[in-house]
Design a protein around this motif. Structure first.
Motif, PDB file in Angstrom:
ATOM      1  N   ASN A  38     -47.895  75.385 -43.109  1.00  0.00           N
ATOM      2  CA  ASN A  38     -46.690  75.903 -43.744  1.00  0.00           C
ATOM      3  C   ASN A  38     -45.496  75.058 -43.335  1.00  0.00           C
ATOM      4  OD1 ASN A  38     -48.243  77.911 -44.851  1.00  0.00           O
ATOM      5  ND2 ASN A  38     -47.413  79.545 -43.593  1.00  0.00           N
ATOM      6  N   ASP A  39     -44.491  75.009 -44.213  1.00  0.00           N
ATOM      7  CA  ASP A  39     -43.251  74.254 -43.958  1.00  0.00           C
ATOM      8  C   ASP A  39     -43.534  72.795 -43.603  1.00  0.00           C
ATOM      9  OD1 ASP A  39     -41.693  76.620 -44.339  1.00  0.00           O
ATOM     10  OD2 ASP A  39     -42.160  77.213 -42.291  1.00  0.00           O
ATOM     11  N   ASP A  42     -41.649  68.069 -47.943  1.00  0.00           N
ATOM     12  CA  ASP A  42     -40.367  68.041 -48.645  1.00  0.00           C
ATOM     13  C   ASP A  42     -40.579  68.085 -50.152  1.00  0.00           C
ATOM     14  OD1 ASP A  42     -38.657  67.657 -46.325  1.00  0.00           O
ATOM     15  OD2 ASP A  42     -39.498  65.641 -46.212  1.00  0.00           O
ATOM     16  N   THR A  66     -46.152  75.784 -48.397  1.00  0.00           N
ATOM     17  CA  THR A  66     -46.258  74.432 -47.857  1.00  0.00           C
ATOM     18  C   THR A  66     -44.903  73.729 -47.793  1.00  0.00           C
ATOM     19  OG1 THR A  66     -48.512  74.224 -48.689  1.00  0.00           O
ATOM     20  CG2 THR A  66     -47.375  72.184 -48.176  1.00  0.00           C
ATOM     21  N   LYS A  68     -41.019  72.868 -47.211  1.00  0.00           N
ATOM     22  CA  LYS A  68     -39.919  73.184 -46.301  1.00  0.00           C
ATOM     23  C   LYS A  68     -38.819  73.882 -47.090  1.00  0.00           C
ATOM     24  CE  LYS A  68     -40.652  69.136 -43.367  1.00  0.00           C
ATOM     25  NZ  LYS A  68     -40.075  67.852 -42.919  1.00  0.00           N
ATOM     26  N   ASN A  69     -37.864  74.482 -46.370  1.00  0.00           N
ATOM     27  CA  ASN A  69     -36.705  75.081 -47.009  1.00  0.00           C
ATOM     28  C   ASN A  69     -35.983  74.000 -47.815  1.00  0.00           C
ATOM     29  OD1 ASN A  69     -34.995  77.234 -47.602  1.00  0.00           O
ATOM     30  ND2 ASN A  69     -33.584  76.647 -45.975  1.00  0.00           N
ATOM     31  N   GLY A  71     -37.273  72.432 -50.221  1.00  0.00           N
ATOM     32  CA  GLY A  71     -38.267  71.493 -50.738  1.00  0.00           C
ATOM     33  C   GLY A  71     -38.358  71.572 -52.254  1.00  0.00           C
ATOM     34  N   ASN A 146     -37.503  75.292 -53.407  1.00  0.00           N
ATOM     35  CA  ASN A 146     -37.872  76.398 -52.522  1.00  0.00           C
ATOM     36  C   ASN A 146     -36.624  77.028 -51.924  1.00  0.00           C
ATOM     37  OD1 ASN A 146     -39.700  78.049 -51.289  1.00  0.00           O
ATOM     38  ND2 ASN A 146     -40.269  76.611 -49.697  1.00  0.00           N
TER      39      ASN A 146
END
Length: 146
Positions: A38-39, A42, A66, A68-69, A71, A146
């Motif tokens: 997870n995370d 990009d 999967t 990232k914030n 992304g 995301n």
């Protein structure tokens, strides 16, 4: 970078074209398990696969987890209008043209499924055969964040 495909043949073709050591190729069926942290990413992309997947939620859930914030998830697919007119993915064999089983996913379905998994539509584009904008678009591209 991680490249996923369920087909050994497709992975072999990708390996022939991409020689960069930073790319890891993994055989995976993205409708079952991605096996990626997870995370992690990009950017996630799917190209010309969703018409072969019945439940888009499975893919969007995994991609959302999967990424990232902030992304980005880019989707490129056969435009639903092409599918409405009878166009399907196919390939040639010694026995002739073979059509693959497909599912039609409407544009609104992508947006609804994406939003349900925390992804927001940022951009939508259409591509036409030979830039002929008087015909049905060939491909659609959707960019989610995301």
């Amino acid at each position: 970078m991680i490249a996923l495909d369920f087909s050994e043949n497709r992975l072999a073709k990708a390996k022939e074209k991409i020689k960069d050591k930073r790319v890891t190729f993994k055989k995976r069926d993205i409708t079952t398990s991605r096996n990626i942290k997870n995370d992690f990413a990009d950017l996630g992309t799917c190209s010309l696969i969703h018409e072969h997947i019945k439940d888009l939620n499975l893919v969007f859930k995994q991609v959302s987890e999967t990424l990232k914030n902030d992304g980005i998830f880019f989707v490129s697919k056969l435009h639903p209008f092409k599918q409405y007119s009878g166009s399907k993915a196919s390939y040639e064999t010694e026995e002739g043209t073979q059509e693959l089983a497909t599912h039609v996913h409407h544009i609104s379905e992508y947006i609804t499924v994406a939003e349900g998994n925390g992804l927001k539509l940022m951009e939508l584009k259409k591509w036409f055969d030979e830039d002929n904008k008087s015909e049905i678009p060939r491909l659609i591209g959707l960019v989610f964040q995301n």
